[in-house]
Design a protein around this motif. Structure first.
Motif, PDB file in Angstrom:
ATOM      1  N   ALA A 141     -76.082  39.290  12.892  1.00 34.60           N
ATOM      2  CA  ALA A 141     -75.963  39.661  11.520  1.00 34.60           C
ATOM      3  C   ALA A 141     -75.892  41.205  11.187  1.00 34.60           C
ATOM      4  CB  ALA A 141     -76.560  38.777  10.662  1.00 34.60           C
TER       5      ALA A 141
ATOM      6  N   ARG B 248     -74.582  38.575   2.251  1.00 32.44           N
ATOM      7  CA  ARG B 248     -74.044  37.786   2.987  1.00 32.44           C
ATOM      8  C   ARG B 248     -74.071  36.324   3.047  1.00 32.44           C
ATOM      9  NH1 ARG B 248     -69.301  37.994   5.827  1.00 32.44           N
ATOM     10  NH2 ARG B 248     -69.399  36.856   7.796  1.00 32.44           N
TER      11      ARG B 248
ATOM     12  N   ALA C 195     -73.009  43.934  10.364  1.00 34.27           N
ATOM     13  CA  ALA C 195     -73.102  44.654   9.246  1.00 34.27           C
ATOM     14  C   ALA C 195     -72.947  46.223   9.514  1.00 34.27           C
ATOM     15  CB  ALA C 195     -74.527  44.428   8.415  1.00 34.27           C
TER      16      ALA C 195
ATOM     17  N   ALA D 145     -75.657  44.536   2.570  1.00 38.17           N
ATOM     18  CA  ALA D 145     -74.647  43.673   3.253  1.00 38.17           C
ATOM     19  C   ALA D 145     -75.433  42.242   3.656  1.00 38.17           C
ATOM     20  CB  ALA D 145     -74.193  44.299   4.338  1.00 38.17           C
TER      21      ALA D 145
ATOM     22  N   TRP E  19     -66.881  40.711   0.117  1.00 39.77           N
ATOM     23  CA  TRP E  19     -67.611  41.641  -0.045  1.00 39.77           C
ATOM     24  C   TRP E  19     -67.114  42.976  -0.271  1.00 39.77           C
ATOM     25  CZ3 TRP E  19     -70.072  45.568   3.444  1.00 39.77           C
ATOM     26  CH2 TRP E  19     -71.365  46.009   2.785  1.00 39.77           C
TER      27      TRP E  19
ATOM     28  N   TRP F 196     -66.449  38.608   4.441  1.00 34.74           N
ATOM     29  CA  TRP F 196     -66.411  39.974   4.621  1.00 34.74           C
ATOM     30  C   TRP F 196     -65.560  40.698   3.681  1.00 34.74           C
ATOM     31  CZ3 TRP F 196     -70.451  42.502   6.152  1.00 34.74           C
ATOM     32  CH2 TRP F 196     -71.142  42.258   6.956  1.00 34.74           C
TER      33      TRP F 196
END
Length: 218
Positions: free
Chosen positions: A49, A73, A53, A69, A28, A25
């Motif tokens: 998920a 991921r 997100a 996202a 990102w 995370w």
């Protein structure tokens, strides 16, 4: 009804993956000048998920969409798997004990298939599991029961013939909704959460293994 199969959550049960998830995370978020604290990440443990997100985007204010996202991921998770992957203590001994009793084994994880298969391969465990079910295999992730129903069906078992090992209240809720037996081995980051409804709560996988005969008689 005698237990004939064990179904495992992956993250926090088979592998201590929270540091990897947090690292992914942060990787990102970094280009956006955002980050995620350890305490914030605790809110994501066990979440599906898309739900995770949405939470990250809302609480960090990152100018990105849920779709962006989710698209990024899987590759981000796969990229950090080899960095510091750690099995949860006692998992190999538990799996060996279950194999010795000729029980069917499965995985039901909210994580992406690419990541789940990579983790199991790195740990040398992929061939032990007759079924590996991930978020792509069910319409709804945990806490919905879908993944555990899919896993039981894949193993050729009725829900009542399966025992699930979970580390989060979200996963436990999914298991109970599916009608499978479930035990909790709480994630070390979630020691005080509500695990009511579990057939048993163990402090470690070693303790679970020591009580295996009682569990098989559920």
């Amino acid at each position: 009804m005698t237990i004939k199969a064990f179904i495992f959550d992956l993250d926090g049960v088979i592998v201590l993956s929270e540091p990897l998830g947090l690292r992914a995370w942060r990787k990102w978020l970094a280009p956006y000048g955002k980050t995620l604290s350890d305490e914030q990440y605790d809110n994501l443990i066990g979440r599906e998920a898309q739900d995770a997100a949405e939470w990250v985007i809302h609480h960090t204010g990152v100018p990105a969409s849920v779709e962006q996202a989710l698209h990024a991921r899987p590759a981000l998770l796969a990229s950090v798997v080899d960095d510091s992957l750690q099995p949860r203590p006692g998992i190999f001994e538990l799996l060996e004990a279950l194999q010795a009793r000729r029980l069917l084994l499965g995985v039901a994880s909210n994580s992406f298939g690419e990541y789940v298969r990579r983790v199991l391969a790195v740990m040398g465990l992929r061939d032990l599991f007759a079924c590996v079910c991930t978020r792509e295999d069910a319409l709804h992730g945990k806490p919905a029961p879908d993944l555990y129903l899919v896993a039981a069906r894949c193993l050729g078992m009725l829900p009542g013939e399966c025992l699930v090992v979970e580390d989060s209240p979200t996963g436990l809720q999914a298991a109970l909704a599916a009608g499978v037996h479930a035990v909790a081995v709480p994630n070390e980051r979630l020691p005080d959460r509500d695990f009511s409804g579990a057939a048993a709560i163990f402090a470690s996988l070693g303790e679970l293994t020591a009580n295996l005969e009682d569990l098989l008689a559920l």
